[in-house]
Design an enzyme around this catalytic site. Structure first.
Site, PDB file in Angstrom:
ATOM      1  N   CYS A   1       3.049  -4.909   6.760  1.00 30.09           N
ATOM      2  CA  CYS A   1       2.711  -4.604   5.373  1.00 30.09           C
ATOM      3  C   CYS A   1       3.888  -3.960   4.647  1.00 30.09           C
ATOM      4  CB  CYS A   1       1.497  -3.685   5.313  1.00 30.09           C
ATOM      5  SG  CYS A   1      -0.019  -4.481   5.909  1.00 30.09           S
TER       6      CYS A   1
ATOM      7  N   HIS B   1       0.822  -1.214   0.000  1.00 27.65           N
ATOM      8  CA  HIS B   1       0.000   0.000   0.000  1.00 27.65           C
ATOM      9  C   HIS B   1       0.850   1.256   0.000  1.00 27.65           C
ATOM     10  CE1 HIS B   1       0.756   0.886   4.288  1.00 27.65           C
ATOM     11  NE2 HIS B   1       0.623  -0.407   4.511  1.00 27.65           N
TER      12      HIS B   1
END
Length: 205
Positions: free
Chosen positions: A179, A163
Site C-alpha cells: 500500500c 492511507h
C-alpha cells in the site's frame, strides 16, 4: 513513452520545483487538526524531510485534473490540479515485489477506517499480523491512519490502498505490504480533493 521514462521525467519535474513553497506554508499544512474524530496534534516540521513535505509544484503531464499519479521510485504522489500544476506529497511504498502498477480507480473512501490484515499478510508475517486477524477498529493505533482510499480495477478491490499511518518515520521508504502510506495530515488533505471513480496511475521503475 514508457512508464519508466515517464516516471523519471515526472520525478525530475517534482524535484526541480520542490523549493517553491515557503516555510510558513509548510507549518500551516501540518498544524493541529482539532476537528477530527481523533484529533491530530501539530506535526513538528523537523520530523518531515523538506523534500517530503506537501506542496504545490509545477507538473506538466498528460493526465487530466483530478488524477492521482503515484511515482513509486521517487516516493512521491501527485494530485493533478491542471494547468501545469499538481499537489505533491511524500509517501511510503511497498517493498519490492509487493506493489501495484498501471491504472486503477478509487472504489471507495473511508475516514478513520478499520483494518484487517489479508491472509497473505498473515502468512508472510504471522508474528506481526496474526494477532490482528479479528480486525482493528479505526483510531490512532490503526495502521491505516486517519483516511483510506481504496483502489479498484474492473469492479474489484485490488487490496491496495492509499492511507495514513501511525508510523510517520516510514514516509520516504519502501517497507509496506504494497500500500501507499502518507502522513495523516497529508492523507486528510488528499481525501478532501479526490472523488470515488477518480483515476489513479501507479508508475514503477
Amino acid at each position: 513513452m514508457s512508464l519508466t521514462r515517464r516516471g523519471l521525467l515526472l520525478s525530475i519535474s517534482g524535484l526541480l520545483s520542490g523549493c517553491t513553497v515557503s516555510g510558513p506554508s509548510h507549518r500551516a499544512n501540518y498544524a493541529a487538526l482539532s476537528d477530527e474524530r481523533f484529533p491530530l496534534p501539530a506535526m513538528p516540521l523537523e520530523r518531515i524531510k523538506p523534500e517530503l513535505r506537501r506542496q504545490e509544484v509545477v507538473y506538466e503531464t498528460q493526465y487530466d485534473a483530478g488524477t492521482i499519479v503515484i511515482d513509486t521510485p521517487a516516493r512521491r504522489l501527485y494530485y493533478v490540479l491542471g494547468e501545469g500544476r499538481a499537489m505533491r506529497y511524500g509517501i511510503g511504498v511497498g517493498r519490492e515485489g509487493y506493489a501495484l502498477a498501471g491504472s486503477a480507480y478509487i472504489g471507495r473512501k473511508a475516514e478513520w477506517p478499520s483494518w484487517t490484515p489479508t491472509g497473505n499478510m498473515i502468512r508472510r508475517d504471522p508474528e506481526r499480523n496474526l494477532r490482528y486477524a479479528g480486525g482493528v477498529s479505526g483510531g490512532p493505533h490503526n495502521p491505516l491512519g486517519a483516511r483510506a482510499v481504496y483502489l479498484y480495477r474492473n469492479g474489484k478491490d485490488t487490496m491496495f490502498r492509499i492511507h495514513g499511518t501511525n508510523q510517520p518515520q516510514t514516509i520516504g521508504q519502501a517497507m509496506s505490504s504494497g500500500c501507499v502510506r502518507m502522513l495523516n495530515h497529508d492523507v486528510v488533505d488528499l481525501y478532501e480533493r479526490v472523488a470515488v471513480g477518480g483515476r489513479v496511475i501507479v508508475l514503477q521503475a
